[in-house]
Motif scaffolding. Sequence first.
Motif, mmCIF file in Angstrom:
data_model
loop_
_atom_site.group_PDB
_atom_site.id
_atom_site.type_symbol
_atom_site.label_atom_id
_atom_site.label_comp_id
_atom_site.label_asym_id
_atom_site.label_seq_id
_atom_site.Cartn_x
_atom_site.Cartn_y
_atom_site.Cartn_z
ATOM 1 N N ASP A 105 0.294 0.641 3.567
ATOM 2 C CA ASP A 105 1.452 -0.163 3.982
ATOM 3 C C ASP A 105 2.045 0.335 5.297
ATOM 4 O O ASP A 105 2.808 -0.389 5.948
ATOM 5 C CB ASP A 105 2.557 -0.099 2.918
ATOM 6 C CG ASP A 105 2.096 -0.559 1.549
ATOM 7 O OD1 ASP A 105 1.350 -1.546 1.494
ATOM 8 O OD2 ASP A 105 2.473 0.082 0.552
ATOM 9 N N TYR A 115 3.761 8.691 -0.556
ATOM 10 C CA TYR A 115 3.515 8.374 -1.964
ATOM 11 C C TYR A 115 2.027 8.178 -2.172
ATOM 12 O O TYR A 115 1.306 7.741 -1.263
ATOM 13 C CB TYR A 115 4.280 7.114 -2.365
ATOM 14 C CG TYR A 115 5.719 7.396 -2.711
ATOM 15 C CD1 TYR A 115 6.119 7.539 -4.029
ATOM 16 C CD2 TYR A 115 6.672 7.547 -1.708
ATOM 17 C CE1 TYR A 115 7.437 7.814 -4.355
ATOM 18 C CE2 TYR A 115 7.986 7.829 -2.016
ATOM 19 C CZ TYR A 115 8.362 7.967 -3.344
ATOM 20 O OH TYR A 115 9.657 8.254 -3.661
ATOM 21 N N MET A 167 9.212 -1.658 -8.421
ATOM 22 C CA MET A 167 9.771 -2.685 -7.552
ATOM 23 C C MET A 167 9.008 -2.816 -6.244
ATOM 24 O O MET A 167 9.280 -3.729 -5.451
ATOM 25 C CB MET A 167 11.237 -2.376 -7.275
ATOM 26 C CG MET A 167 12.127 -2.468 -8.520
ATOM 27 S SD MET A 167 13.808 -1.864 -8.221
ATOM 28 C CE MET A 167 14.412 -3.126 -7.099
ATOM 29 N N GLY A 168 8.070 -1.903 -5.999
ATOM 30 C CA GLY A 168 7.257 -1.999 -4.792
ATOM 31 C C GLY A 168 7.988 -1.646 -3.522
ATOM 32 O O GLY A 168 7.631 -2.127 -2.441
ATOM 33 N N THR A 169 8.994 -0.797 -3.623
ATOM 34 C CA THR A 169 9.761 -0.447 -2.425
ATOM 35 C C THR A 169 9.270 0.823 -1.748
ATOM 36 O O THR A 169 9.789 1.186 -0.689
ATOM 37 C CB THR A 169 11.254 -0.298 -2.766
ATOM 38 O OG1 THR A 169 11.411 0.743 -3.744
ATOM 39 C CG2 THR A 169 11.820 -1.596 -3.300
ATOM 40 N N VAL A 170 8.307 1.522 -2.350
ATOM 41 C CA VAL A 170 7.763 2.715 -1.706
ATOM 42 C C VAL A 170 6.692 2.303 -0.703
ATOM 43 O O VAL A 170 6.122 1.215 -0.792
ATOM 44 C CB VAL A 170 7.177 3.706 -2.730
ATOM 45 C CG1 VAL A 170 8.229 4.113 -3.747
ATOM 46 C CG2 VAL A 170 5.957 3.115 -3.430
ATOM 47 N N THR A 171 6.431 3.183 0.235
ATOM 48 C CA THR A 171 5.432 2.913 1.266
ATOM 49 C C THR A 171 4.207 3.773 1.012
ATOM 50 O O THR A 171 4.265 5.001 1.111
ATOM 51 C CB THR A 171 5.993 3.217 2.670
ATOM 52 O OG1 THR A 171 7.147 2.401 2.895
ATOM 53 C CG2 THR A 171 4.951 2.921 3.744
ATOM 54 N N ALA A 222 11.377 2.585 -8.086
ATOM 55 C CA ALA A 222 10.846 2.281 -6.750
ATOM 56 C C ALA A 222 9.372 1.892 -6.817
ATOM 57 O O ALA A 222 8.915 0.988 -6.102
ATOM 58 C CB ALA A 222 11.033 3.484 -5.824
ATOM 59 N N GLU A 238 11.245 8.301 -10.572
ATOM 60 C CA GLU A 238 10.324 7.723 -9.595
ATOM 61 C C GLU A 238 9.965 6.270 -9.904
ATOM 62 O O GLU A 238 9.561 5.506 -9.018
ATOM 63 C CB GLU A 238 9.013 8.537 -9.540
ATOM 64 C CG GLU A 238 9.152 9.967 -9.087
ATOM 65 C CD GLU A 238 9.492 10.927 -10.204
ATOM 66 O OE1 GLU A 238 9.421 12.137 -9.971
ATOM 67 O OE2 GLU A 238 9.817 10.472 -11.327
#
Length: 807
Positions: free
Chosen positions: A33, A244, A25-29, A22, A19
Amino acid sequence: MTTTVSERAWIGKDLKRREDPALLMGTVTYINDFKVAGMLHAAVLRSPYAHARIRAIDTSAARALPGVQAVLTGKEAAEVIGPVPAFCAEPVVEQAIAVEKVRYAGEAVVAVAAESRAIAEDALDLIEIDWEPLPAVTDALSAMQPGAPLVHENLGTNVVYDHVFTFGDVDGDFAQADHVIRRRLRWPRATAAPLEPNGAVCAYDPARGTMEIWSNTNMLNSASWVMSSMLKIPPHKLNFYPMYTGGSFGSKHFLAKVIGIAGALSKVTGRPVKFMEDRLDNLMANDSQGPERIYDAELAVTNDGKFLSLRLQTIDDYGAYFIFAITGNTNMMAQITGPYTIRSVATGIKAVLTNKNQQTVFRGAGSDVGNWVLERLVDAAAEQLGIDRVEIRRRNFIQPDQFPYKIPTGNVYDSGNYPGVLDLALAHFDLDAWRQEQARARQEGRYLGIGLATAQQRSTYSSTEFWFHNPAPATGLNSTPESVRISVGPTGGVTVTMFSPFWGNSPETVVAQVVAEELDIDPRDVNVTYDSTAHALPSAGPGGSRMTVMLAGAVHGAAARLKEKIFKIAAHMLEASVSDLELVGGQVRVKGVPSSSVSLADIGMRAYWFKLDLPPELESGLEGTFTYDHPYTTKPHDDRKDLGVFYPIMGHAAHLVAVEVDIETGAVLFKKYVAVHDVGTVLNPRSLQGQIRGGIAQGIGLALLEEVRYGADGQNLTSTFVDYLLPSASDVPSIEVYHQETPSPFTAYGVKGGGEGGRMVAPPAVTSAIEDALRPFGISIAEMPITPEKIVRWVKEAQSRHSRQTH
């Protein structure tokens, strides 16, 4: 269902959490967001009073503000949504937006939906309310007095629940005791304070009568039918999407208020609406505050230090509402006697309503309090009888050959080796060396203390705990399943679909490891996805340290079904018997003939696109689904003298702590912290250690810093992080974490839950250490948080007493 560690390829290995990339790297929502076309933003006007009647509300100016699309008072909201779901038998009604009366400072009074959050908040400033302030009651003892202001007039009292549970011959055991250890103990109200507050986006479709919900709640499948009554939409027309989550610690179970507010505004506007708490919202009105209890606790003990019986009388300040009833107290009944052979228990519970934000559950869910109370009594018994704190525990431990072990309440502990855990902790701590250092420090006028706690960490709840506090024949839920789907695609790729959200407990890593173990592939090759409730199999979701146990069981079962079909297809392709096949390295091969093999990709292609080449009884496709029910649970007896088995997957830990206390400033400096945990078979040591260290940090925060405080007028005095103090990196020491593995006989691979253990053991260990440091002053610690101000005051009071006695 268990195998030895040496036979496993992936379970027990130190793998990086899948986990993390992501997340880093800040790619989860996250929910804040999330955007959807036409979305409005909500803001809430909250009560400045802890207790008041709402005479009138003028919202005309707010409605006229450009950009405002809807303004809802409590009465108006009640036309489109119902009360917040409650899991109590008592008639304590809560609305997402207050109707006629507010019962705590911060309760929602008006909600606004506008084109932006800024406009919605500007609209709040234009709303005028005619209030009738009422007297507030802000502590449980005052709330029980005759003539106290009533939080809910329909009850006729503020004592919403009052019952004594008795298990075994308590009176007889106390009569046999040589000593009765008595303490009045106070546990402070705290809150989860997650990095991300609560939020929801609700999108109502008036044409279809459906609603889509994106929220950071952890209750998805189990929430839809509960939420349907509040939203006034049939359960099959609600679709929850997993999101998330930026921290929860138990605080995001249903989130009915934020979903209710966003849902009501979406219903009246016909547009999607986002309501996201800000920090003030979350600290004042999140409903995730932990217990605030006063205990009159007694432990019956013989001269040689054997524990006979435990008697507790609890006064619990529940705040203004009662959504989960006394769950925080019933939860601790799963491990109320700790790791000790205490043969009888009586626990009296008075649940009291006050004009405060309500408590629900916070990491540990009340069992953390039980650990602290019991360990306080054990330390007091050792002191009074002159028995070493280590020795008195050894004399009372349940022994390894006594498992499965039934405690007086009816719950069963599955397995354990408590002497072994303590031995391992002592070996890493070097107690003798620290005692020598303590003696030297005292000669130098320094105050070094050594703390010990040996306590339980129950896991994998059964839902019977939510209703057995009601008398028979009342019934309730008794299923807490978890499901997964494993698919092998036509090119051999493996995908696992979960029906519960990401929750900080490494669910993706867990399922990838278990699938890799079962299919003998690399876990990095496993794709993990989540699905909405519209397509879901049964899933109770996170909570009660259950996800590792339940996901492991679900994946184990789904993999078995998948492998059954894989072997049938491979046997057909290889012209071999299923019994002669083995799965190795992603290849199905004939045992002893490695050259006679077929790959998962070949099997997948055959399963999807070559139906005529399959055995006739097999359908196209290649997947396995499995719903894993609770591994071991039973119903309570009708007389409630036996509550049944409701939390049997029982972990255990021993924490040893050395601290130095500066009596002039009250500062507490950690010198060493050793934690040994036994949560059965360890799936991923790296991930588990992170959970344990994080839990210990929370436990240290509670022991030393954290407390939700209210003024006499009911105002929350800790509504910002300036006043509600959380532990920082400088407050948390380097923590040595070690594991002992005593597999559970009931679960797949012998795993147990370990997500809450650190927090559930740290408070008694830290309290014990500080009390030991202050032993020269005769100070007995009976409350938390143990702040510098309290330490300085206690020492000065002790010195003053000593001065009076010597003169």
